[in-house]
Design a protein around this motif. Structure first.
Motif, PDB file in Angstrom:
ATOM      1  N   PHE A   1      -0.895   5.528  -7.001  1.00  0.00           N
ATOM      2  CA  PHE A   1      -0.372   5.722  -5.641  1.00  0.00           C
ATOM      3  C   PHE A   1       1.134   5.477  -5.607  1.00  0.00           C
ATOM      4  O   PHE A   1       1.884   6.248  -5.020  1.00  0.00           O
ATOM      5  CB  PHE A   1      -1.060   4.759  -4.658  1.00  0.00           C
ATOM      6  CG  PHE A   1      -2.488   5.090  -4.365  1.00  0.00           C
ATOM      7  CD1 PHE A   1      -2.846   5.704  -3.170  1.00  0.00           C
ATOM      8  CD2 PHE A   1      -3.493   4.795  -5.284  1.00  0.00           C
ATOM      9  CE1 PHE A   1      -4.175   6.013  -2.906  1.00  0.00           C
ATOM     10  CE2 PHE A   1      -4.818   5.101  -5.023  1.00  0.00           C
ATOM     11  CZ  PHE A   1      -5.158   5.707  -3.828  1.00  0.00           C
TER      12      PHE A   1
ATOM     13  N   THR B   1       0.587  10.818  10.748  1.00  0.00           N
ATOM     14  CA  THR B   1       1.013   9.673   9.934  1.00  0.00           C
ATOM     15  C   THR B   1       2.465   9.303  10.249  1.00  0.00           C
ATOM     16  O   THR B   1       2.805   8.124  10.317  1.00  0.00           O
ATOM     17  CB  THR B   1       0.886   9.980   8.423  1.00  0.00           C
ATOM     18  OG1 THR B   1       1.550  11.205   8.161  1.00  0.00           O
ATOM     19  CG2 THR B   1      -0.545  10.064   7.990  1.00  0.00           C
TER      20      THR B   1
ATOM     21  N   GLY C   1       0.834  -1.195   0.000  1.00  0.00           N
ATOM     22  CA  GLY C   1       0.000   0.000   0.000  1.00  0.00           C
ATOM     23  C   GLY C   1       0.868   1.244   0.000  1.00  0.00           C
ATOM     24  O   GLY C   1       1.534   1.554   0.989  1.00  0.00           O
TER      25      GLY C   1
ATOM     26  N   ASP D   1       2.293  -1.955  -4.584  1.00  0.00           N
ATOM     27  CA  ASP D   1       0.930  -1.457  -4.773  1.00  0.00           C
ATOM     28  C   ASP D   1       0.574  -1.511  -6.250  1.00  0.00           C
ATOM     29  O   ASP D   1       1.225  -0.853  -7.062  1.00  0.00           O
ATOM     30  CB  ASP D   1       0.794  -0.022  -4.245  1.00  0.00           C
ATOM     31  CG  ASP D   1      -0.666   0.338  -3.981  1.00  0.00           C
ATOM     32  OD1 ASP D   1      -1.546  -0.130  -4.733  1.00  0.00           O
ATOM     33  OD2 ASP D   1      -0.939   1.091  -3.032  1.00  0.00           O
TER      34      ASP D   1
ATOM     35  N   THR E   1      -3.410  -0.900   2.591  1.00  0.00           N
ATOM     36  CA  THR E   1      -4.280  -0.300   1.571  1.00  0.00           C
ATOM     37  C   THR E   1      -5.707  -0.076   2.050  1.00  0.00           C
ATOM     38  O   THR E   1      -6.426   0.730   1.475  1.00  0.00           O
ATOM     39  CB  THR E   1      -4.373  -1.162   0.290  1.00  0.00           C
ATOM     40  OG1 THR E   1      -5.111  -2.350   0.585  1.00  0.00           O
ATOM     41  CG2 THR E   1      -3.002  -1.507  -0.255  1.00  0.00           C
ATOM     42  N   HIS E   2      -6.145  -0.797   3.075  1.00  0.00           N
ATOM     43  CA  HIS E   2      -7.553  -0.776   3.510  1.00  0.00           C
ATOM     44  C   HIS E   2      -8.465  -1.409   2.466  1.00  0.00           C
ATOM     45  O   HIS E   2      -9.683  -1.352   2.585  1.00  0.00           O
ATOM     46  CB  HIS E   2      -8.058   0.640   3.813  1.00  0.00           C
ATOM     47  CG  HIS E   2      -7.480   1.228   5.061  1.00  0.00           C
ATOM     48  ND1 HIS E   2      -7.650   0.658   6.292  1.00  0.00           N
ATOM     49  CD2 HIS E   2      -6.728   2.326   5.257  1.00  0.00           C
ATOM     50  CE1 HIS E   2      -7.030   1.403   7.201  1.00  0.00           C
ATOM     51  NE2 HIS E   2      -6.453   2.410   6.594  1.00  0.00           N
TER      52      HIS E   2
ATOM     53  N   VAL F   1       0.512   4.217   0.520  1.00  0.00           N
ATOM     54  CA  VAL F   1      -0.353   5.232   1.119  1.00  0.00           C
ATOM     55  C   VAL F   1       0.487   6.262   1.864  1.00  0.00           C
ATOM     56  O   VAL F   1       1.712   6.185   1.920  1.00  0.00           O
ATOM     57  CB  VAL F   1      -1.377   4.575   2.063  1.00  0.00           C
ATOM     58  CG1 VAL F   1      -2.272   3.612   1.299  1.00  0.00           C
ATOM     59  CG2 VAL F   1      -0.659   3.833   3.193  1.00  0.00           C
ATOM     60  N   HIS F   2      -0.227   7.230   2.474  1.00  0.00           N
ATOM     61  CA  HIS F   2       0.422   8.344   3.166  1.00  0.00           C
ATOM     62  C   HIS F   2       1.387   7.864   4.259  1.00  0.00           C
ATOM     63  O   HIS F   2       2.532   8.309   4.337  1.00  0.00           O
ATOM     64  CB  HIS F   2      -0.684   9.218   3.759  1.00  0.00           C
ATOM     65  CG  HIS F   2      -0.281  10.646   3.918  1.00  0.00           C
ATOM     66  ND1 HIS F   2      -1.150  11.619   4.307  1.00  0.00           N
ATOM     67  CD2 HIS F   2       0.911  11.255   3.756  1.00  0.00           C
ATOM     68  CE1 HIS F   2      -0.510  12.777   4.364  1.00  0.00           C
ATOM     69  NE2 HIS F   2       0.733  12.579   4.037  1.00  0.00           N
TER      70      HIS F   2
END
Lengths: 142, 232
Positions: free
Chosen positions: B112, B210, B84, B107, B147-148, B86-87
């Motif tokens: 992303f 984060t 993921g 990912d 990633t959720h 992500v942030h």
């Protein structure tokens, strides 16, 4: 709209059936497309007999909608011409956009995707396999 | 060291296989041990000491029944796979690299996992189970999913839980974790496997931002690696 409405039983069943899933030996055309936003990926291989699809196979990594769409094509598209693939894609787009005529005839099976109309962000999930098949056909025709 | 011992050691390093070079300080004879593999007929005390040294990731002098032996540890690099882009991953990846970990961000969502967002970090757009199968997880691998999206996180966790990875973490609330465990159970993973998942992920340090969450995750990974008291 809830997840239950979107992933209704017939659609999940279609996805699980995974018609056409696998690999095709001696393919005349192949293409892989992905959606950079959700990661869904669809690979299609086709073999032609004249201008008709003789056989196809696909490998999909994605959500249930993407899997169901590929499974629909795996069951329906063998025997189709490129023009019929385009017509089916057009019927699907009209279905997703709403307001189009009800899907009947050879593309009647597409009506399983009717609930996706209410989820615009998911339209790409259903269209991705169609686009991958279209790209594989373009390659096969050179 | 004999030429064939050196060749064997080089092959182990290339194969990312943990090895310990045991040199008898009286005779100068060097033997290559594989501390985490069964070795019938080996000196069990020596192998035990080598295993301890490899686990601690620390070379050391060992007083054996036959005299002093120097145990030189050659561990494969510790790898952290972040699933993921992500942030939080944008903080975790450089932090983990500073801590000496070999970081890979996985990912399939290309929008992303971009070079711009992850400068200098190794990225792959494979699906996580494909990427994990390709690189091969071992006892010096950690995997954390972020990633959720179950369609991406679940295959990563299933692959990680079927491997020797020393750490498996999953971002998500308690409620998310319960649903996740149920799905993974349906995929044939048992309670013992599911109990390995650190989730909610990270040490309870009251992280808010984060970057702070990244610190809590990295600390938990290190605790898992070093057998710290916060390992569980």
């Amino acid at each position: 709209m809830s997840a239950e409405d979107l992933y209704h039983e017939a659609l999940v069943r279609l996805a699980r059936a995974a018609r056409g899933a696998g690999r095709l030996e001696g393919a005349a055309g192949a293409a892989t497309l992905d959606n950079p936003l959700c990661g869904d990926r669809a690979s299609f291989q086709v073999r032609l007999a004249g201008d008709r699809i003789e056989a196809l196979a696909h490998q999909v990594r994605g959500c249930v909608l993407c899997e169901a769409s590929a499974s629909f094509l795996g069951g329906a598209a063998p025997g189709w011409t490129g023009a019929e693939v385009e017509a089916a894609r057009g019927a699907l787009e009209a279905l997703l956009a709403g307001g189009g005529p009800a899907v009947v005839g050879p593309f009647g099976g597409l009506s399983v995707f009717a609930p996706v109309r209410a989820a615009p962000s998911r339209h790409g999930c259903v269209l991705l396999p169609f686009d991958a098949l279209r790209a594989a056909l373009a390659e096969a025709k050179g | 060291m004999k030429r064939e011992t050196l060749a064997a050691l080089r092959a182990d390093l290339a194969a990312k296989r943990a090895a310990v070079l045991a040199t008898d300080l009286r005779t100068g004879e060097a033997r290559l041990l594989h501390p985490f593999e069964e070795a019938p007929g080996a000196h069990t005390a020596l192998l035990g000491a080598a295993r301890e040294a490899a686990r601690d990731d620390q070379s050391r002098l060992w007083e054996g029944p036959g005299g002093r032996v120097f145990l030189r540890v050659y561990n494969p690099p510790v790898r952290l796979v972040i699933v993921g882009a992500v942030h939080i991953a944008q903080s975790l990846a450089p932090m983990a690299r500073l801590a000496g970990l070999d970081v890979l961000v996985v990912d399939p969502r290309r929008s992303f996992a971009t070079e711009e967002r992850f400068q200098g970090v190794t990225l792959t757009h494979e699906w996580p189970d494909e990427a994990l199968a390709r690189i091969g997880l071992d006892r010096r691998s950690a995997v954390v999913t972020m990633t959720h999206d179950p369609k991406i996180d679940d295959p990563a966790l299933a692959t990680a839980l079927r491997s020797d990875a020393f750490y498996v973490g999953a971002l998500g609330s308690k409620k998310t974790q319960a649903a996740r465990r149920e799905r993974l159970q349906q995929q044939g993973l048992d309670q013992a496997a599911l109990a390995r998942i650190h989730g909610p992920v990270g040490l309870p340090i009251g992280a808010v931002s984060t970057a702070e969450i990244a610190v809590s995750i990295l600390a938990q990974v290190i605790s898992g690696l070093r057998g710290g008291s916060a390992a569980r």
